[in-house]
Design a protein around this motif. Structure first.
Motif, PDB file in Angstrom:
ATOM      1  N   ALA A  55      14.654  22.872  44.702  1.00 37.20           N
ATOM      2  CA  ALA A  55      13.368  23.782  44.258  1.00 37.20           C
ATOM      3  C   ALA A  55      12.124  22.857  44.037  1.00 37.20           C
ATOM      4  N   CYS A  56      12.580  21.558  43.402  1.00 42.52           N
ATOM      5  CA  CYS A  56      11.579  20.534  43.115  1.00 42.52           C
ATOM      6  C   CYS A  56      10.816  20.189  44.479  1.00 42.52           C
ATOM      7  N   LEU A  57      11.623  19.713  45.398  1.00 44.83           N
ATOM      8  CA  LEU A  57      11.287  19.273  46.888  1.00 44.83           C
ATOM      9  C   LEU A  57      10.737  20.200  47.553  1.00 44.83           C
ATOM     10  N   VAL A  58      10.794  21.686  47.665  1.00 44.30           N
ATOM     11  CA  VAL A  58      10.311  22.848  48.114  1.00 44.30           C
ATOM     12  C   VAL A  58       9.105  23.017  47.470  1.00 44.30           C
ATOM     13  N   ALA A  59       8.901  22.837  46.246  1.00 46.30           N
ATOM     14  CA  ALA A  59       7.680  22.976  45.608  1.00 46.30           C
ATOM     15  C   ALA A  59       6.538  21.877  45.910  1.00 46.30           C
ATOM     16  N   ALA A  60       7.212  20.479  46.151  1.00 47.38           N
ATOM     17  CA  ALA A  60       6.405  19.325  46.380  1.00 47.38           C
ATOM     18  C   ALA A  60       5.880  19.838  48.022  1.00 47.38           C
ATOM     19  N   ALA A  61       6.486  20.166  48.748  1.00 56.88           N
ATOM     20  CA  ALA A  61       6.194  20.405  50.004  1.00 56.88           C
ATOM     21  C   ALA A  61       4.980  21.354  50.027  1.00 56.88           C
ATOM     22  N   MET A  62       5.131  22.572  49.275  1.00 57.03           N
ATOM     23  CA  MET A  62       4.434  23.564  49.142  1.00 57.03           C
ATOM     24  C   MET A  62       3.098  23.107  48.552  1.00 57.03           C
ATOM     25  N   SER A  63       3.278  22.066  47.679  1.00 57.13           N
ATOM     26  CA  SER A  63       1.884  21.265  46.996  1.00 57.13           C
ATOM     27  C   SER A  63       1.332  20.422  47.985  1.00 57.13           C
ATOM     28  N   MET A  64       1.993  19.878  48.831  1.00 52.42           N
ATOM     29  CA  MET A  64       1.236  19.013  49.922  1.00 52.42           C
ATOM     30  C   MET A  64       0.696  19.922  51.030  1.00 52.42           C
ATOM     31  N   ARG A  65       1.080  20.980  51.064  1.00 50.67           N
ATOM     32  CA  ARG A  65       0.596  21.918  52.116  1.00 50.67           C
ATOM     33  C   ARG A  65      -0.548  22.664  51.449  1.00 50.67           C
ATOM     34  N   ALA A  66      -0.593  22.618  50.151  1.00 50.87           N
ATOM     35  CA  ALA A  66      -1.874  23.319  49.603  1.00 50.87           C
ATOM     36  C   ALA A  66      -3.095  22.135  49.561  1.00 50.87           C
ATOM     37  N   ALA A  67      -2.598  20.734  49.505  1.00 55.21           N
ATOM     38  CA  ALA A  67      -3.711  19.845  49.337  1.00 55.21           C
ATOM     39  C   ALA A  67      -4.207  19.758  50.822  1.00 55.21           C
ATOM     40  N   ALA A  68      -3.464  19.878  51.612  1.00 56.06           N
ATOM     41  CA  ALA A  68      -3.859  19.784  53.128  1.00 56.06           C
ATOM     42  C   ALA A  68      -4.837  20.876  53.747  1.00 56.06           C
ATOM     43  N   ARG A  69      -4.538  22.198  53.220  1.00 55.81           N
ATOM     44  CA  ARG A  69      -5.329  23.212  53.672  1.00 55.81           C
ATOM     45  C   ARG A  69      -6.545  23.757  52.585  1.00 55.81           C
ATOM     46  N   GLY A  70      -6.536  22.972  51.338  1.00 58.69           N
ATOM     47  CA  GLY A  70      -7.686  23.187  50.408  1.00 58.69           C
ATOM     48  C   GLY A  70      -8.911  23.132  50.891  1.00 58.69           C
ATOM     49  N   THR A  71      -9.525  23.301  49.741  1.00 50.76           N
ATOM     50  CA  THR A  71     -11.197  23.337  49.855  1.00 50.76           C
ATOM     51  C   THR A  71     -11.674  21.846  50.078  1.00 50.76           C
ATOM     52  N   SER A  72     -12.974  21.903  50.255  1.00 48.85           N
ATOM     53  CA  SER A  72     -13.527  20.528  50.418  1.00 48.85           C
ATOM     54  C   SER A  72     -13.719  19.893  48.935  1.00 48.85           C
ATOM     55  N   ALA A  73     -13.079  20.454  47.879  1.00 48.31           N
ATOM     56  CA  ALA A  73     -13.233  19.818  46.380  1.00 48.31           C
ATOM     57  C   ALA A  73     -12.198  18.587  46.372  1.00 48.31           C
ATOM     58  N   ALA A  74     -12.548  17.382  46.462  1.00 43.55           N
ATOM     59  CA  ALA A  74     -11.484  16.320  46.507  1.00 43.55           C
ATOM     60  C   ALA A  74     -10.648  16.470  45.251  1.00 43.55           C
TER      61      ALA A  74
END
Length: 184
Positions: free
Chosen positions: A22-41
């Protein structure tokens, strides 16, 4: 000291492996959110930090590092003759840790006041994980008895942590895409 600790899950339980996954899946989802996110650094960095923290949680679950820290503390207390007062030291540690956690939580809420609601939801998930870790650090025997026991064949010890991880994963999943990405 280290002889009491094993760098592995001991004894192996399915709940531990589920928590790691679960931690690793959530980490991957967080990285995906970082990659697709807004322009807000800030938000991009938040999701990257969240991913790193989740990976560290998975490593801790795998290697049982919190047990090593407990053993080291107990050994230190015995070696320097203050083991008889370890409850008072433990109490002071938990109070200090609670204060630091409360201040950090307030700072994080202030820093995320303008962030997307998904970021704030992830903060709630991490707060839930942190509260559970704080309670475990306090080593309340009633909590250990409840969470360590099995009722209806469910290992309750991982449920609070899994809820927090699930909240973070859900927040990463609902984090919005940039307007340019939605148009394509």
């Amino acid at each position: 000291m280290v002889g009491e600790w094993q760098a592995s899950i001991a004894p192996p339980q399915m709940a531990d492996w589920v928590t790691i996954a679960a931690c690793l899946v959530a980490a991957a989802m967080s990285m995906r959110a970082a990659a697709r996110g807004t322009s807000a650094a800030f938000e991009r960095h938040f999701w990257q930090f969240a991913a790193g923290l989740l990976v560290l949680l998975a490593i801790n679950e795998l290697l049982d590092l919190h047990t090593l820290i407990t053993i080291a503390g107990r050994t230190h207390a015995k070696a320097f003759g203050w083991y008889g007062a370890h409850r008072a030291a433990q109490y002071a540690f938990v109070i200090a840790l609670s204060g630091v956690a409360a201040m950090a939580g307030l700072a994080i809420l202030w820093l995320t006041r303008r962030a997307d609601h998904a970021v704030r939801l992830a903060v709630v998930g991490f707060a839930f994980i942190g509260l559970f870790a704080l309670l475990r650090a306090a080593s309340f025997h009633h909590l250990d008895d409840f969470l360590g026991g099995r009722t209806f064949r469910i290992d309750w010890s991982s449920v609070p942590e899994m809820v927090g991880i699930g909240i973070v994963a859900s927040a990463a999943a609902i984090y919005p895409r940039t307007p340019d990405m939605d148009a394509s």
